[in-house]
Design a protein around this motif. Structure first.
Motif, PDB file in Angstrom:
ATOM      1  N   THR A 148      -7.408   5.133   2.950  1.00 15.10           N
ATOM      2  CA  THR A 148      -6.261   6.031   2.785  1.00 15.10           C
ATOM      3  C   THR A 148      -6.587   7.141   1.785  1.00 15.10           C
ATOM      4  OG1 THR A 148      -4.755   4.212   3.299  1.00 15.10           O
ATOM      5  CG2 THR A 148      -3.815   6.114   2.178  1.00 15.10           C
ATOM      6  N   CYS A 149      -7.246   6.782   0.699  1.00 14.13           N
ATOM      7  CA  CYS A 149      -7.640   7.799  -0.290  1.00 14.13           C
ATOM      8  C   CYS A 149      -8.572   8.823   0.339  1.00 14.13           C
ATOM      9  CB  CYS A 149      -8.314   7.137  -1.494  1.00 14.13           C
ATOM     10  SG  CYS A 149      -7.176   6.242  -2.559  1.00 14.13           S
ATOM     11  N   PHE A 150      -9.536   8.371   1.106  1.00 21.57           N
ATOM     12  CA  PHE A 150     -10.458   9.301   1.760  1.00 21.57           C
ATOM     13  C   PHE A 150      -9.716  10.205   2.748  1.00 21.57           C
ATOM     14  CE2 PHE A 150     -14.344   6.316   1.164  1.00 21.57           C
ATOM     15  CZ  PHE A 150     -14.559   6.839  -0.100  1.00 21.57           C
TER      16      PHE A 150
ATOM     17  N   VAL B 181      -6.571  11.123   2.543  1.00 19.21           N
ATOM     18  CA  VAL B 181      -5.772  12.063   1.760  1.00 19.21           C
ATOM     19  C   VAL B 181      -6.622  13.257   1.337  1.00 19.21           C
ATOM     20  CG1 VAL B 181      -4.614  12.352  -0.478  1.00 19.21           C
ATOM     21  CG2 VAL B 181      -4.034  10.419   0.977  1.00 19.21           C
ATOM     22  N   THR B 182      -7.909  13.026   1.109  1.00 14.41           N
ATOM     23  CA  THR B 182      -8.789  14.122   0.708  1.00 14.41           C
ATOM     24  C   THR B 182      -9.208  14.987   1.890  1.00 14.41           C
ATOM     25  OG1 THR B 182     -10.881  12.909   0.974  1.00 14.41           O
ATOM     26  CG2 THR B 182      -9.750  12.720  -1.162  1.00 14.41           C
ATOM     27  N   GLY B 183      -8.768  14.621   3.083  1.00 13.99           N
ATOM     28  CA  GLY B 183      -9.101  15.422   4.256  1.00 13.99           C
ATOM     29  C   GLY B 183     -10.336  14.949   4.998  1.00 13.99           C
ATOM     30  N   MET B 184     -10.881  13.814   4.614  1.00 15.38           N
ATOM     31  CA  MET B 184     -12.067  13.313   5.316  1.00 15.38           C
ATOM     32  C   MET B 184     -11.668  12.953   6.750  1.00 15.38           C
ATOM     33  SD  MET B 184     -14.691  10.197   4.391  1.00 15.38           S
ATOM     34  CE  MET B 184     -15.502  11.063   3.040  1.00 15.38           C
ATOM     35  N   PRO B 185     -12.373  13.498   7.725  1.00 10.00           N
ATOM     36  CA  PRO B 185     -12.033  13.216   9.125  1.00 10.00           C
ATOM     37  C   PRO B 185     -12.264  11.742   9.483  1.00 10.00           C
ATOM     38  CG  PRO B 185     -13.546  15.083   8.948  1.00 10.00           C
ATOM     39  CD  PRO B 185     -13.464  14.456   7.594  1.00 10.00           C
ATOM     40  N   VAL B 186     -11.472  11.245  10.415  1.00 12.36           N
ATOM     41  CA  VAL B 186     -11.607   9.864  10.863  1.00 12.36           C
ATOM     42  C   VAL B 186     -13.014   9.620  11.402  1.00 12.36           C
ATOM     43  CG1 VAL B 186     -10.799   8.169  12.577  1.00 12.36           C
ATOM     44  CG2 VAL B 186      -9.140   9.540  11.300  1.00 12.36           C
ATOM     45  N   ALA B 187     -13.573  10.589  12.111  1.00 14.97           N
ATOM     46  CA  ALA B 187     -14.933  10.424  12.659  1.00 14.97           C
ATOM     47  C   ALA B 187     -15.942  10.175  11.544  1.00 14.97           C
ATOM     48  CB  ALA B 187     -15.325  11.650  13.475  1.00 14.97           C
ATOM     49  N   GLN B 188     -15.799  10.872  10.444  1.00 16.13           N
ATOM     50  CA  GLN B 188     -16.712  10.678   9.323  1.00 16.13           C
ATOM     51  C   GLN B 188     -16.493   9.307   8.677  1.00 16.13           C
ATOM     52  OE1 GLN B 188     -16.467  13.595   6.118  1.00 16.13           O
ATOM     53  NE2 GLN B 188     -18.700  13.592   6.005  1.00 16.13           N
TER      54      GLN B 188
ATOM     55  N   LEU C 172       0.813  -1.222   0.000  1.00 15.82           N
ATOM     56  CA  LEU C 172       0.000   0.000   0.000  1.00 15.82           C
ATOM     57  C   LEU C 172       0.845   1.270   0.000  1.00 15.82           C
ATOM     58  CD1 LEU C 172      -2.659  -1.195   2.569  1.00 15.82           C
ATOM     59  CD2 LEU C 172      -3.056  -0.793   0.124  1.00 15.82           C
ATOM     60  N   GLY C 173       2.106   1.145   0.382  1.00 12.21           N
ATOM     61  CA  GLY C 173       2.971   2.322   0.457  1.00 12.21           C
ATOM     62  C   GLY C 173       2.615   3.241   1.612  1.00 12.21           C
ATOM     63  N   ILE C 174       2.098   2.653   2.677  1.00  9.66           N
ATOM     64  CA  ILE C 174       1.784   3.433   3.878  1.00  9.66           C
ATOM     65  C   ILE C 174       2.431   2.749   5.079  1.00  9.66           C
ATOM     66  CG2 ILE C 174      -0.372   4.387   2.973  1.00  9.66           C
ATOM     67  CD1 ILE C 174      -1.896   2.378   4.675  1.00  9.66           C
ATOM     68  N   PRO C 175       2.754   3.511   6.113  1.00  9.41           N
ATOM     69  CA  PRO C 175       3.405   2.906   7.281  1.00  9.41           C
ATOM     70  C   PRO C 175       2.495   1.917   8.005  1.00  9.41           C
ATOM     71  CG  PRO C 175       3.550   5.314   7.343  1.00  9.41           C
ATOM     72  CD  PRO C 175       2.614   4.965   6.235  1.00  9.41           C
ATOM     73  N   ALA C 176       3.114   0.906   8.595  1.00  9.75           N
ATOM     74  CA  ALA C 176       2.359  -0.089   9.364  1.00  9.75           C
ATOM     75  C   ALA C 176       1.604   0.577  10.509  1.00  9.75           C
ATOM     76  CB  ALA C 176       3.295  -1.173   9.882  1.00  9.75           C
ATOM     77  N   HIS C 177       2.192   1.613  11.111  1.00  9.26           N
ATOM     78  CA  HIS C 177       1.502   2.265  12.229  1.00  9.26           C
ATOM     79  C   HIS C 177       0.204   2.926  11.784  1.00  9.26           C
ATOM     80  CE1 HIS C 177       2.634   6.484  11.393  1.00  9.26           C
ATOM     81  NE2 HIS C 177       3.778   6.000  10.995  1.00  9.26           N
ATOM     82  N   THR C 178       0.136   3.346  10.523  1.00 11.18           N
ATOM     83  CA  THR C 178      -1.116   3.905   9.996  1.00 11.18           C
ATOM     84  C   THR C 178      -2.179   2.820   9.914  1.00 11.18           C
ATOM     85  OG1 THR C 178       0.060   5.598   8.735  1.00 11.18           O
ATOM     86  CG2 THR C 178      -2.173   5.072   8.013  1.00 11.18           C
ATOM     87  N   ILE C 179      -1.785   1.651   9.457  1.00 12.56           N
ATOM     88  CA  ILE C 179      -2.735   0.527   9.373  1.00 12.56           C
ATOM     89  C   ILE C 179      -3.213   0.153  10.775  1.00 12.56           C
ATOM     90  CG2 ILE C 179      -3.020  -1.883   8.688  1.00 12.56           C
ATOM     91  CD1 ILE C 179      -0.879  -1.311   6.483  1.00 12.56           C
ATOM     92  N   ARG C 180      -2.290   0.103  11.733  1.00 11.90           N
ATOM     93  CA  ARG C 180      -2.678  -0.206  13.120  1.00 11.90           C
ATOM     94  C   ARG C 180      -3.647   0.847  13.650  1.00 11.90           C
ATOM     95  NH1 ARG C 180       2.918  -0.987  13.411  1.00 11.90           N
ATOM     96  NH2 ARG C 180       3.459  -3.184  13.292  1.00 11.90           N
ATOM     97  N   TYR C 181      -3.374   2.105  13.340  1.00 12.05           N
ATOM     98  CA  TYR C 181      -4.256   3.192  13.772  1.00 12.05           C
ATOM     99  C   TYR C 181      -5.650   3.026  13.174  1.00 12.05           C
ATOM    100  CZ  TYR C 181      -6.266   7.861  14.146  1.00 12.05           C
ATOM    101  OH  TYR C 181      -7.117   8.915  14.392  1.00 12.05           O
ATOM    102  N   TYR C 182      -5.733   2.761  11.877  1.00 10.82           N
ATOM    103  CA  TYR C 182      -7.029   2.541  11.241  1.00 10.82           C
ATOM    104  C   TYR C 182      -7.773   1.392  11.920  1.00 10.82           C
ATOM    105  CZ  TYR C 182      -5.701   5.422   7.141  1.00 10.82           C
ATOM    106  OH  TYR C 182      -5.339   6.436   6.292  1.00 10.82           O
ATOM    107  N   ASP C 183      -7.048   0.330  12.241  1.00  5.58           N
ATOM    108  CA  ASP C 183      -7.664  -0.817  12.907  1.00  5.58           C
ATOM    109  C   ASP C 183      -8.162  -0.420  14.295  1.00  5.58           C
ATOM    110  OD1 ASP C 183      -8.499  -3.464  13.263  1.00  5.58           O
ATOM    111  OD2 ASP C 183      -6.525  -4.123  13.966  1.00  5.58           O
ATOM    112  N   LYS C 184      -7.327   0.276  15.052  1.00  9.21           N
ATOM    113  CA  LYS C 184      -7.696   0.711  16.407  1.00  9.21           C
ATOM    114  C   LYS C 184      -8.927   1.614  16.388  1.00  9.21           C
ATOM    115  CE  LYS C 184      -5.445   3.988  18.565  1.00  9.21           C
ATOM    116  NZ  LYS C 184      -5.869   5.119  19.269  1.00  9.21           N
TER     117      LYS C 184
END
Length: 141
Positions: A62-64, A66-73, A21-33
């Motif tokens: 990740t695409c969303f 990048v567009t600035g969509m908040p995690v809450a949304q 995906l070309g993204i850090p593992a910690h980002t994936i962990r964060y998304y999961d958390k």
């Protein structure tokens, strides 16, 4: 674009997913958390195991982002998606509204891009001796 042709029956570690995906593992962990990856499986040792569909989902999240969509949304969209097809119209409305925001941002970026190109063109003309150097703050078009 994510290219996973021929890998449909494979599973991946978090490192594999991160590399593909070309993204850090910690980002994936964060998304999961944060609950953005509700379908991630774990092996007997508790390690995340990713399938192609998971990588495609993470890519979408990740695409969303990048567009600035908040995690809450994003969390709200995921919660709606988990409820099934009855929420498609609500999810669509959220994305349509986000698309309007993106279009506005795109127009602003287009204007900024034109301004940068204008200044670069001016600097090129000055460098070539085609016009005298004027005020650094001259932005007249």
């Amino acid at each position: 674009m994510l290219n996973l042709k021929g890998e449909t029956d494979m599973s991946f570690t978090i490192k594999d997913a991160s590399d593909k995906l070309g993204i850090p593992a910690h980002t994936i962990r964060y998304y999961d958390k944060e609950g953005l990856l509700p379908f991630i499986q774990r092996d007997a040792n508790g390690n995340r195991v990713f399938e192609v569909k998971d990588l495609e989902w993470i890519n979408l999240m990740t695409c969303f982002r990048v567009t600035g969509m908040p995690v809450a949304q994003l969390k709200h969209i995921v919660e709606l998606a988990l409820q099934g097809e009855s929420t498609i119209q609500e999810r669509r409305a959220i994305l349509e509204e986000h698309k309007k925001v993106l279009k506005k941002q795109q127009r602003q970026l287009d204007r900024a891009f034109e301004a940068v190109n204008y200044k670069l063109s001016k600097y090129d003309s000055i460098h070539k001796g085609e016009m005298p150097q004027s005020s650094e703050f001259d932005m007249s078009l």
